[in-house]
Motif scaffolding. Structure first.
Motif: not given
Length: 852
Positions: A153-159, A252-256, A422-429
Motif C-alpha cells: 500500500l506504500d508502494d505507488p507502483d504496486q498501487r 482509473q486515475h489515482l491522486h496520491e 479494448r483500452l484501459t488507462v490507469v495513472s498515479s498522480n
C-alpha cells in the motif's frame, strides 16, 4: 521473411542446439510429474517444486491470498522438522531457499551445490507435502503478511498495478491481488488455510523440476524416495471464469502522495498458447523495448513528454494484457497519453519496417538464450512450459511461428487488439495534479580463471573463453564514483556513464540503440560508489559490433547539450520517483547523517541541486580525468576465440589516452546521534548504522561474515524479530563499502506502534555478538552460505566479467575466487566478537527512525 536467410539460419542453429539438450520427463504412480535436465557447466543445481495453484484457484476464498499465505507457511514446520530446521539445513549445505506465488502457480525452490541435490529434494518434499501449519506460526505469519500488505500500500507502483488489473478485468480472478485484500486476508483462519492446503498440495497437482550437475539415476531415486510415498488424492477442478469481452474504454486515475506521474495503457489480449502471441510479443519489442524502440524515440526523445516508456505483452493462461507504461512530469501525463495513442494510430496505418521486425526477432532469440544462463533460469523455463502451457517443448513451436512473421503480421495484430474498445488507462498522480487529470552430451565445467594481460600504456585486459553457451559479455570498468566528483556536482559520474551510451561523434543515440538492439544485444552503463563503466552483451557473431560501439562511446563521446538536458530531466525524475519509496527515503537520510561531509553522503545518482548544476564542461573534465589507460580494465567472458578477438581488444585499449588516476582520499568523521524522519506512510523503518571497514581492510572478510550472520531466514535476528515476535516484515543488515571507509547498518520494516521494540531487539542482538554469544553452528552456516553464494554468483558471463573487472580496478587479485573459501573459513568466533567490539559501539552509532 523477417530476416535475411543467413542470420535466420544462424539463429535457428543456435536454438536447435539448445532444443536438442536432453530433458527427461516422467510421472510417478501417484501422479507427480518430474522434469530432469543434466547440465554440467557449473557444480550447481536448481531444485524446484511447482504447485499448480495460485491466487485464481482460491474458490470461495477468492481475494484472501491463501496461496501466498501458504507460501509463507511451508517453511514453518513439518511432521519431521521444526520450522527453523528447514532453512538452517539449506544454509548449512550452502544453499538458498525461497518461494514465490503468482496468479496460477506457487513455486518453491532451492539453489544448492549439486553434491547436495538429494538434500534439497528431501527438504522440498517434506515442506510441500507434510507441513503441519502450526497454529502459533499461522498467527505470527499473519502479522508479517499484514506488514507486507502495508508495504504494498506504500508502494505507488504496486498501487498502480492493482488499479490496472481491477479495472481491466471485471470477472476474471486476475482482478484480485495475489497477496489478498487486507480485510479479507485478516479474516482467514487456520482452518481455511489447512483446508486449501489439503485440497491443492497433492502429488497429482505438483511438478518437480531439477536442472544442474546431477546424476540422473541418483536424482530419480531421491525423488521416488521422498515424493513417491504420498498418495494420489482426488483433485477437484477449480472454475476460473473467462473475462467478458470489453466493449469500451475504461479509466482509473489515482491522486496520491507521489512526486511524479506514472501511467499505463493496457489492452486485453489472448493467452500464451494463442497463435497470435508471438506476434504480440514482437510488437511489444518493436514499440517499447530499448532506446531505439518506436515509442522511446517518438515520445521520449523527440516529444520530450516522458522520462521513460516501455511496452510488454503479458500473456499467461487464457487471457493477458498488452501494456504500455511511462513515467512523466505531472503536467505532461495527459499530453503523453494522447501522443502515444496518436503514434500507435500512425504505426497501425503505416506499418512496421522489416528492419524493426528483424531487430525484435533477434531480441527474442537472445532472450531465449539468456534464460539459460543459470540452472535456475533453465528450470523456470521448463516449469513454465509444463505448468502454464502444458508442453515443455512449446518454445520450438513458438519460434516456428515467430520466424514466419512478417511486418504485415504485426500490423494485423495491432489493428486487431490495440483498439479503443479494448483500452484501459490507469495513472498515479500527485494530489495537486487532480484538477488537471482526465539429448546433448555433458559439457565440461569451464575454467573460472581470467587471463590478465597488461598493456604498455597501463590498460589491463582480462579474458575468459567459455563456449558452453552462445553468449558473449564485455565489461569495461574504471575507478570512479562520488570521491572523484567536485563538490556541488554529485551524480556527475553517474550522468557521465549514461551519456557515454548515447551520442558519439559518429552516431546519434538512436543509431547506437538501433544497432545493438537490431542484434538482440544490450549496451548499458553502470556507476557505483567506487567505479563506473560500460557493458555490452551479444551473441558471439556480433562481437565486432559490440566492441565498435564501446570503443566509439569511450573514444568519441559527443556530450551534446540537448542530450544532457534530456538525461538530466530523466535523472531528476528518477530522484523524485525514489522519494515514493519509504525505505529508499530512509536510506538517503541515513547516508546524509552518517557520512556528513564525505562524498558518500549522497547516493551515486546525486541530488537535485547538483544535477541542475552539471554542465557539458563538467562532463568533459571528468571524462578526461578518469577515462585514461592506467585506469581502464576490460574484461571479456563467453564464447569467443581469444586468438582472433584479443588483437582487436588490444587495438582499442591502446587508443586510450595515457595517464593514471591518483587515489582519491576523503576523511570520514561520524557524528553519532538518534534522528527521526516523518513520512506519510503506513509503516515505520528503523535504521542503525556504524562505521565499517573498507574493502582493503584486514577485517573486510569478517565484515562479510558478520553481514551474513545478521541476514537470512535462519539468522538469530530474523528468528527473534520476525518469526518469534512478529515485529517486522523484514530485518537484516547491509553495507556501503568504499576503498577506505564503509558503513555497516541494520534496518527493519515494522509498524509505527512497535518500532521501539525492534530497536531493543537490534540492540540485544548486537550485544550478543559483542559478548561472544555467537555459536559455532551459526558461524559455520555463514561460511557455507558465503562460499556457496560465491559459486552461484559466478554462473553468468556478465557476473564473472563484472567481478574480475572490479577486482582489477580496486587493486584486488583478479581471480580472488580461488582463495575466497580459505579467507572465509579463516574467520573465527573471536574475530566476529572483535569486529563487533571494534565497530558496533554506541558512541559511534547513527540511528534513524522513519515513521508516520
Amino acid at each position: 521473411m523477417p530476416k535475411n536467410p543467413s542470420v535466420r539460419s544462424r539463429d535457428l542453429a543456435l536454438l536447435e542446439s539448445l532444443w536438442r539438450e536432453s530433458i527427461e520427463r516422467y510421472t510417478l504412480p501417484n501422479g507427480l510429474t518430474v522434469l530432469l535436465k543434466p547440465d554440467h557447466a557449473a557444480p550447481v543445481s536448481s531444485v524446484q517444486v511447482w504447485v499448480k495453484t495460485g491466487s485464481i484457484h482460491e474458490g470461495s476464498h477468492l481475494g484472501a491470498g491463501l496461496s501466498h499465505y501458504l507460501e509463507h507457511m511451508l517453511f514453518k514446520g513439518t511432521t519431521r522438522r521444526a520450522g527453523r530446521e528447514i532453512s538452517a539445513t539449506v544454509q548449512a549445505h550452502g544453499g538458498y531457499i525461497n518461494a514465490y506465488t503468482t496468479f496460477d502457480r506457487t513455486v518453491y525452490y532451492i539453489e544448492v551445490p549439486s553434491v547436495h541435490t538429494a538434500v534439497a529434494i528431501d527438504l522440498l518434499a517434506d515442506a510441500v507435502l507434510y507441513s503441519t501449519l502450526p497454529a502459533g506460526e499461522v498467527a505470527k505469519e499473519k502479522e508479517v503478511i499484514l506488514r507486507e500488505i502495508d508495504m504494498c500500500l506504500d508502494d505507488p507502483d504496486q498501487r498502480l498495478s492493482q488499479a490496472l488489473f481491477e479495472t481491466a478485468y471485471r470477472t476474471h480472478p486476475y482482478r484480485q491481488p495475489i497477496i489478498g485484500h487486507r480485510d479479507v486476508f485478516a479474516a482467514c483462519t487456520r482452518e481455511d488455510l489447512l483446508s486449501y492446503y489439503q485440497a491443492r498440495y497433492v502429488p497429482n497437482n505438483l511438478v518437480v523440476v531439477i536442472v544442474g550437475d546431477i546424476d540422473v539415476a541418483a536424482t530419480r531415486a531421491a525423488i521416488a524416495q521422498h515424493f513417491g510415498p504420498a498418495p494420489r488424492v482426488r483433485l477437484a477442478p477449480v472454475l476460473v471464469p473467462d473475462e467478458s469481452a470489453q466493449l469500451s474504454r475504461r479509466d482509473q486515475h489515482l491522486h496520491e502522495d507521489v512526486q511524479v506521474a506514472r501511467a499505463g495503457l493496457g489492452w486485453q489480449i489472448p493467452g500464451l498458447a494463442h497463435p497470435d502471441t508471438p506476434a504480440l510479443d514482437l510488437l511489444s519489442m518493436v514499440l517499447g523495448h530499448g532506446d531505439s524502440s518506436l515509442l522511446w524515440q517518438a515520445i521520449r526523445e523527440k516529444s520530450r513528454l516522458v522520462h521513460s516508456i516501455d511496452a510488454m505483452s503479458w500473456s499467461p493462461g487464457t487471457s493477458g494484457l498488452f501494456y504500455i507504461s511511462f513515467l512523466a512530469d505531472p503536467d505532461k501525463r495527459v499530453p503523453a497519453e494522447q501522443a502515444i495513442l496518436r503514434e500507435l494510430a500512425r504505426i497501425a496505418a503505416k506499418g512496421i519496417s522489416a528492419a524493426a521486425l528483424a531487430k525484435a526477432v533477434r531480441q527474442a532469440v537472445t532472450a531465449e538464450i539468456n534464460m539459460r544462463k543459470t540452472m535456475s533460469g533453465q528450470a523456470s523455463r521448463l516449469g513454465a512450459g509444463e505448468v502454464v502451457v502444458g508442453d515443455i517443448n512449446y518454445t520450438r513451436q513458438y519460434f516456428t511461428r515467430l520466424f514466419a512473421l512478417t511486418p504485415a503480421s504485426l500490423q494485423r495484430v495491432m489493428r486487431t487488439y490495440l483498439v479503443p474498445e479494448r483500452l484501459t488507462v490507469v495513472s498515479s498522480n500527485p494530489v495537486a495534479a487532480a484538477a488537471a487529470t482526465t539429448g546433448a552430451a555433458a559439457k565440461p565445467t569451464a575454467s573460472l580463471d581470467f587471463e590478465e594481460i597488461k598493456l604498455p600504456n597501463g590498460a589491463r585486459l582480462l579474458l575468459q573463453p567459455d563456449a558452453h553457451l552462445p553468449n558473449l559479455h564485455f565489461r569495461l570498468a574504471f575507478a570512479g564514483g562520488p570521491v572523484f566528483e567536485p563538490a556541488g556536482r554529485r551524480g556527475l559520474n553517474s550522468l557521465l556513464a549514461t551519456l557515454l551510451t548515447k551520442d558519439t561523434k559518429r552516431h546519434s543515440a538512436e543509431e547506437v540503440a538501433r544497432q545493438i538492439e537490431a542484434v538482440g544485444g544490450s549496451f548499458h552503463e553502470f556507476a557505483g560508489n567506487n567505479s563506473f563503466g560500460l557493458s555490452a552483451e551479444v551473441l558471439p557473431g556480433d562481437a565486432d559490433l559490440a566492441l565498435g560501439l564501446m570503443a566509439d562511446a569511450i573514444l568519441r563521446p559527443a556530450f551534446k547539450p540537448a542530450r544532457l538536458e534530456v538525461e538530466r530531466e530523466s535523472s531528476l525524475a528518477a530522484l523524485k520517483e525514489s522519494l515514493d519509496d519509504v525505505v529508499t527515503v530512509g536510506r538517503k537520510k541515513l547516508r546524509e547523517k552518517f557520512f556528513g561531509a564525505h562524498p558518500f553522503a549522497i547516493e551515486t545518482s546525486g541530488d537535485e541541486a547538483s544535477l541542475q548544476a552539471i554542465s557539458v564542461a563538467d562532463l568533459r573534465a571528468l571524462h578526461a580525468r578518469l577515462v585514461v589507460a592506467g585506469n581502464a580494465v576490460l574484461a571479456v567472458s563467453g564464447d569467443f576465440d581469444a586468438r582472433k578477438l584479443a588483437p582487436k581488444l588490444k587495438a582499442f585499449l591502446t587508443k586510450l589516452p595515457k595517464g593514471k588516476v591518483p587515489a582519491a582520499t576523503h576523511a570520514l568523521t561520524v557524528v553519532p546521534g538518534d534522528f527521526t524522519e516523518t513520512q506519510p506512510r503506513q509503516q515505520a523503518i528503523v535504521f542503525q548504522a556504524f562505521p565499517g571497514p573498507g574493502m582493503h581492510a584486514p577485517d573486510y572478510t569478517v565484515s562479510e561474515v558478520a553481514d551474513e550472520l545478521f541476514s537470512g531466514m535462519s539468522s538469530n535476528l530474523f528468528e527473534r524479530v520476525r518469526e518469534q515476535k512478529s515485529l517486522a516484515y523484514f530485518v537484516r543488515s547491509s553495507r556501503i563499502v568504499g576503498q577506505a571507509h564503509g558503513m555497516f547498518y541494520f534496518y527493519a520494516g515494522t509498524s509505527p506502534e512497535r518500532y521501539e521494540e525492534v530497536i531493543a531487539e537490534l540492540n540485544l542482538e548486537i550485544e550478543r555478538v559483542r559478548s561472544g554469544g555467537v555459536k559455532p553452528d551459526e558461524l559455520h552456516r555463514c561460511q557455507v552460505r558465503l562460499k556457496a553464494g560465491k559459486r552461484m554468483g559466478m554462473q553468468t558471463n556478465s557476473a564473472r566479467a563484472m567481478q574480475a573487472a572490479l577486482n582489477a580496478v580496486y587493486g584486488l587479485p583478479v581471480n580472488d575466487w580461488r582463495d575466497y573459501d580459505a579467507r572465509v573459513d579463516a574467520v573465527t568466533l573471536a574475530d566476529l566478537q572483535a569486529f563487533a567490539l571494534r565497530y558496533f559501539v554506541g558512541g559511534q552509532r547513527v540511528q534513524l527512525v522513519v515513521k508516520p
